[in-house]
Design a protein around this motif. Structure first.
Motif, PDB file in Angstrom:
ATOM      1  N   THR A   9     -31.359  54.048   9.715  1.00 19.96           N
ATOM      2  CA  THR A   9     -31.570  53.324  10.968  1.00 19.96           C
ATOM      3  C   THR A   9     -30.721  52.065  11.071  1.00 19.96           C
ATOM      4  O   THR A   9     -30.364  51.642  12.161  1.00 19.96           O
ATOM      5  N   GLU A  10     -30.414  51.477   9.936  1.00 19.01           N
ATOM      6  CA  GLU A  10     -29.756  50.175   9.925  1.00 19.01           C
ATOM      7  C   GLU A  10     -28.846  50.030   8.722  1.00 19.01           C
ATOM      8  O   GLU A  10     -28.976  50.749   7.731  1.00 19.01           O
ATOM      9  N   ARG A  11     -27.921  49.078   8.811  1.00 19.49           N
ATOM     10  CA  ARG A  11     -27.052  48.695   7.704  1.00 19.49           C
ATOM     11  C   ARG A  11     -27.505  47.295   7.303  1.00 19.49           C
ATOM     12  O   ARG A  11     -27.683  46.428   8.155  1.00 19.49           O
ATOM     13  N   ILE A  12     -27.717  47.073   6.007  1.00 26.59           N
ATOM     14  CA  ILE A  12     -28.246  45.789   5.555  1.00 26.59           C
ATOM     15  C   ILE A  12     -27.285  45.091   4.590  1.00 26.59           C
ATOM     16  O   ILE A  12     -26.453  45.728   3.958  1.00 26.59           O
ATOM     17  N   ALA A  13     -27.439  43.770   4.501  1.00 26.78           N
ATOM     18  CA  ALA A  13     -26.641  42.939   3.602  1.00 26.78           C
ATOM     19  C   ALA A  13     -27.459  41.723   3.210  1.00 26.78           C
ATOM     20  O   ALA A  13     -28.346  41.286   3.938  1.00 26.78           O
ATOM     21  N   ASP A  14     -27.135  41.185   2.040  1.00 25.51           N
ATOM     22  CA  ASP A  14     -27.802  39.979   1.558  1.00 25.51           C
ATOM     23  C   ASP A  14     -26.894  38.774   1.763  1.00 25.51           C
ATOM     24  O   ASP A  14     -25.811  38.710   1.172  1.00 25.51           O
ATOM     25  N   PRO A  15     -27.316  37.823   2.607  1.00 21.74           N
ATOM     26  CA  PRO A  15     -26.508  36.616   2.788  1.00 21.74           C
ATOM     27  C   PRO A  15     -26.540  35.776   1.513  1.00 21.74           C
ATOM     28  O   PRO A  15     -27.391  35.995   0.641  1.00 21.74           O
ATOM     29  N   PRO A  16     -25.640  34.815   1.379  1.00 28.54           N
ATOM     30  CA  PRO A  16     -25.587  34.000   0.164  1.00 28.54           C
ATOM     31  C   PRO A  16     -26.855  33.172  -0.084  1.00 28.54           C
ATOM     32  O   PRO A  16     -27.141  32.805  -1.216  1.00 28.54           O
ATOM     33  N   ARG A  17     -27.605  32.900   0.967  1.00 33.54           N
ATOM     34  CA  ARG A  17     -28.879  32.171   0.810  1.00 33.54           C
ATOM     35  C   ARG A  17     -29.822  32.594   1.934  1.00 33.54           C
ATOM     36  O   ARG A  17     -29.388  33.100   2.971  1.00 33.54           O
ATOM     37  N   LYS A  18     -31.114  32.370   1.710  1.00 31.47           N
ATOM     38  CA  LYS A  18     -32.098  32.699   2.742  1.00 31.47           C
ATOM     39  C   LYS A  18     -31.936  31.756   3.930  1.00 31.47           C
ATOM     40  O   LYS A  18     -31.517  30.611   3.779  1.00 31.47           O
ATOM     41  N   LEU A  19     -32.272  32.265   5.104  1.00 31.54           N
ATOM     42  CA  LEU A  19     -32.218  31.467   6.320  1.00 31.54           C
ATOM     43  C   LEU A  19     -33.586  30.871   6.611  1.00 31.54           C
ATOM     44  O   LEU A  19     -34.611  31.428   6.219  1.00 31.54           O
ATOM     45  N   ALA A  39     -37.243  38.326   7.168  1.00 33.51           N
ATOM     46  CA  ALA A  39     -37.616  37.119   6.432  1.00 33.51           C
ATOM     47  C   ALA A  39     -38.180  37.378   5.026  1.00 33.51           C
ATOM     48  O   ALA A  39     -37.797  36.678   4.088  1.00 33.51           O
ATOM     49  N   PRO A  40     -39.084  38.351   4.827  1.00 34.86           N
ATOM     50  CA  PRO A  40     -39.641  38.526   3.479  1.00 34.86           C
ATOM     51  C   PRO A  40     -38.585  38.821   2.407  1.00 34.86           C
ATOM     52  O   PRO A  40     -38.708  38.356   1.278  1.00 34.86           O
ATOM     53  N   TRP A  41     -37.567  39.587   2.743  1.00 31.77           N
ATOM     54  CA  TRP A  41     -36.524  39.922   1.768  1.00 31.77           C
ATOM     55  C   TRP A  41     -35.321  39.005   1.874  1.00 31.77           C
ATOM     56  O   TRP A  41     -34.492  38.964   0.975  1.00 31.77           O
ATOM     57  N   GLY A  42     -35.175  38.312   2.999  1.00 30.87           N
ATOM     58  CA  GLY A  42     -34.038  37.419   3.193  1.00 30.87           C
ATOM     59  C   GLY A  42     -32.738  38.156   3.465  1.00 30.87           C
ATOM     60  O   GLY A  42     -31.667  37.655   3.134  1.00 30.87           O
ATOM     61  N   ASN A  43     -32.823  39.356   4.062  1.00 31.97           N
ATOM     62  CA  ASN A  43     -31.589  40.099   4.322  1.00 31.97           C
ATOM     63  C   ASN A  43     -31.312  40.236   5.817  1.00 31.97           C
ATOM     64  O   ASN A  43     -32.197  40.096   6.644  1.00 31.97           O
ATOM     65  N   LEU A  44     -30.046  40.496   6.118  1.00 34.44           N
ATOM     66  CA  LEU A  44     -29.604  40.738   7.484  1.00 34.44           C
ATOM     67  C   LEU A  44     -29.503  42.236   7.695  1.00 34.44           C
ATOM     68  O   LEU A  44     -29.249  42.988   6.751  1.00 34.44           O
TER      69      LEU A  44
END
Length: 83
Positions: A9-19, A39-44
């Motif tokens: 359904t989606e493509r995900i990535a982990d930013p360098p820090r949580k937002l 928010a719980p995982w901190g991913n985009l």
């Protein structure tokens, strides 16, 4: 950021820090092309299919004007802060 597929359904990535989620927008169900933050995982995530119902944990940050095939095959994304 490198993207990987998640649940077909989606493509995900982990930013360098949580937002921060302070002053976050109201929850809404993600649609194809939406850029979101889980928010719980901190991913985009970039949705290439419409997503689940609205959740306070999943914040829609913006929208990418591209078709589902382009989004589903994306391997990498670069995001820059607006001036």
């Amino acid at each position: 950021m490198d993207l990987e597929d998640f649940h077909g359904t989606e493509r995900i990535a982990d930013p360098p820090r949580k937002l921060t989620t302070e002053n976050a927008p109201e929850p809404q169900a993600p649609k194809t092309g939406d850029l979101t933050y889980f928010a719980p995982w901190g991913n985009l995530a970039i949705f290439y299919k419409d997503g689940p119902s609205a959740s306070s944990d999943l914040l829609v940050l913006g929208h990418i004007d591209a078709d589902a095939d382009q989004l589903s095959g994306a391997d990498r994304i670069t995001i820059e802060a607006a001036p």
